[in-house]
Design a protein around this motif. Sequence first.
Motif, PDB file in Angstrom:
ATOM      1  N   PRO A  81       9.070   6.502  -3.335  1.00  0.00           N
ATOM      2  CA  PRO A  81       9.122   5.875  -2.016  1.00  0.00           C
ATOM      3  C   PRO A  81      10.159   4.758  -1.922  1.00  0.00           C
ATOM      4  N   ILE A  82      10.781   4.681  -0.764  1.00  0.00           N
ATOM      5  CA  ILE A  82      11.647   3.569  -0.401  1.00  0.00           C
ATOM      6  C   ILE A  82      11.024   2.949   0.841  1.00  0.00           C
ATOM      7  N   VAL A  83      10.575   1.709   0.722  1.00  0.00           N
ATOM      8  CA  VAL A  83       9.759   1.078   1.755  1.00  0.00           C
ATOM      9  C   VAL A  83      10.459  -0.192   2.245  1.00  0.00           C
ATOM     10  N   ILE A  84      10.613  -0.297   3.555  1.00  0.00           N
ATOM     11  CA  ILE A  84      11.358  -1.407   4.140  1.00  0.00           C
ATOM     12  C   ILE A  84      10.523  -2.051   5.241  1.00  0.00           C
ATOM     13  N   ALA A 139       0.816  -1.214   0.000  1.00  0.00           N
ATOM     14  CA  ALA A 139       0.000   0.000   0.000  1.00  0.00           C
ATOM     15  C   ALA A 139       0.847   1.260   0.000  1.00  0.00           C
ATOM     16  N   ALA A 140       2.100   1.166   0.460  1.00  0.00           N
ATOM     17  CA  ALA A 140       2.980   2.334   0.506  1.00  0.00           C
ATOM     18  C   ALA A 140       3.750   2.549  -0.792  1.00  0.00           C
ATOM     19  N   MET A 141       3.594   1.636  -1.758  1.00  0.00           N
ATOM     20  CA  MET A 141       4.315   1.722  -3.025  1.00  0.00           C
ATOM     21  C   MET A 141       3.465   2.393  -4.102  1.00  0.00           C
ATOM     22  N   PRO A 142       4.098   2.918  -5.184  1.00  0.00           N
ATOM     23  CA  PRO A 142       3.335   3.539  -6.277  1.00  0.00           C
ATOM     24  C   PRO A 142       2.436   2.523  -6.987  1.00  0.00           C
ATOM     25  N   ASP A 143       1.365   3.022  -7.601  1.00  0.00           N
ATOM     26  CA  ASP A 143       0.428   2.118  -8.273  1.00  0.00           C
ATOM     27  C   ASP A 143       0.689   2.008  -9.775  1.00  0.00           C
ATOM     28  N   LEU A 169       2.711  -6.955  -5.538  1.00  0.00           N
ATOM     29  CA  LEU A 169       2.706  -5.653  -6.199  1.00  0.00           C
ATOM     30  C   LEU A 169       2.031  -5.745  -7.565  1.00  0.00           C
ATOM     31  N   ALA A 170       2.355  -6.783  -8.322  1.00  0.00           N
ATOM     32  CA  ALA A 170       1.760  -6.952  -9.654  1.00  0.00           C
ATOM     33  C   ALA A 170       0.257  -7.178  -9.560  1.00  0.00           C
ATOM     34  N   ASP A 171      -0.174  -7.938  -8.552  1.00  0.00           N
ATOM     35  CA  ASP A 171      -1.602  -8.176  -8.363  1.00  0.00           C
ATOM     36  C   ASP A 171      -2.337  -6.896  -7.986  1.00  0.00           C
ATOM     37  N   ALA A 172      -1.713  -6.085  -7.139  1.00  0.00           N
ATOM     38  CA  ALA A 172      -2.382  -4.881  -6.628  1.00  0.00           C
ATOM     39  C   ALA A 172      -2.439  -3.767  -7.660  1.00  0.00           C
ATOM     40  N   TYR A 173      -1.400  -3.682  -8.509  1.00  0.00           N
ATOM     41  CA  TYR A 173      -1.272  -2.537  -9.405  1.00  0.00           C
ATOM     42  C   TYR A 173      -1.117  -3.002 -10.854  1.00  0.00           C
ATOM     43  N   ASP A 191      20.575   4.709 -12.633  1.00  0.00           N
ATOM     44  CA  ASP A 191      20.109   5.705 -11.664  1.00  0.00           C
ATOM     45  C   ASP A 191      18.662   6.084 -11.991  1.00  0.00           C
ATOM     46  N   GLY A 192      17.817   6.150 -10.975  1.00  0.00           N
ATOM     47  CA  GLY A 192      16.444   6.602 -11.163  1.00  0.00           C
ATOM     48  C   GLY A 192      15.605   5.706 -12.054  1.00  0.00           C
ATOM     49  N   GLN A 193      15.935   4.433 -12.130  1.00  0.00           N
ATOM     50  CA  GLN A 193      15.226   3.523 -13.038  1.00  0.00           C
ATOM     51  C   GLN A 193      13.825   3.156 -12.542  1.00  0.00           C
ATOM     52  N   PHE A 194      13.588   3.256 -11.224  1.00  0.00           N
ATOM     53  CA  PHE A 194      12.348   2.737 -10.659  1.00  0.00           C
ATOM     54  C   PHE A 194      11.503   3.831 -10.010  1.00  0.00           C
ATOM     55  N   ALA A 195      10.186   3.650 -10.098  1.00  0.00           N
ATOM     56  CA  ALA A 195       9.257   4.598  -9.484  1.00  0.00           C
ATOM     57  C   ALA A 195       9.237   4.447  -7.967  1.00  0.00           C
ATOM     58  N   GLY A 196       9.601   3.277  -7.483  1.00  0.00           N
ATOM     59  CA  GLY A 196       9.665   3.012  -6.053  1.00  0.00           C
ATOM     60  C   GLY A 196      10.438   1.737  -5.816  1.00  0.00           C
ATOM     61  N   ALA A 197      11.002   1.601  -4.616  1.00  0.00           N
ATOM     62  CA  ALA A 197      11.777   0.409  -4.272  1.00  0.00           C
ATOM     63  C   ALA A 197      11.389  -0.066  -2.879  1.00  0.00           C
ATOM     64  N   CYS A 198      11.400  -1.381  -2.684  1.00  0.00           N
ATOM     65  CA  CYS A 198      11.062  -1.929  -1.383  1.00  0.00           C
ATOM     66  C   CYS A 198      11.930  -3.145  -1.083  1.00  0.00           C
TER      67      CYS A 198
END
Length: 219
Positions: A135-138, A30-34, A52-56, A101-108
């Motif tokens: 977002p960076i989510v851990i 829920a804290a990651m980009p959609d 993540l793939a299922d949610a978004y 660098d900057g390849q991803f919209a978010g990382a977890c």
Amino acid sequence: MFDRIARRYDMLNRLMSFGIDRSWRRQLVAAMPDEGTLLDVATGTGDVALSLADAYSKASVVGLDPSVGMLDVGRAKVLSRGLETRVTLDEGDAQSMPYEDGQFAGACIAFGIRNVPDRARGLAEMKRVTQTGGPIVILELSEPQGGLMAALARVHVHHIVPVLGALLSGQKEYRYLQKSIQAFPPAETFCEIMRSVGITDVVSHRLTMGTAHLYIGRA
């Protein structure tokens, strides 16, 4: 060790956490980009990547892990779900990621940062490959502190988890879990490590009597 327990890893997680790990993962998702391309570090058998793939539906997911055995299990799950066009699992090191660098919209990363030898370097890599402001989510296990319920949780972590893990996996090394949780820094100390590598807006959320924490920051 992870290669040896790969085919039992998901079952072990469910049993040893009484299934609570699924709720924790949902909060991470829920804290990651959609949308966009998302990175799941220490993806293991791909549970978070698949969630993540299922949610978004507008997102694609890249998972990274050093264990070939875990990735083999994860890739089979991806194929069985028909998600091979949206989920890719790569072998690699969190401390030196093979991405731009900057390849991803978010990382977890879920339950993996405590196994990275140089945590600050791994966090710096997550920041590097994430777009500015992303977002960076851990999600990580932690040593429960304070109160009767926390004491019961500590008994579970210190005694039940390593014994059950060793019995079910057939690997005495599974006791590493108890030791790695004990060695992990308190929440505020870990937040400071995140800030020290340039991650901003860092907050932590205590989960289930402090047996886990969710850390959220921005690249």
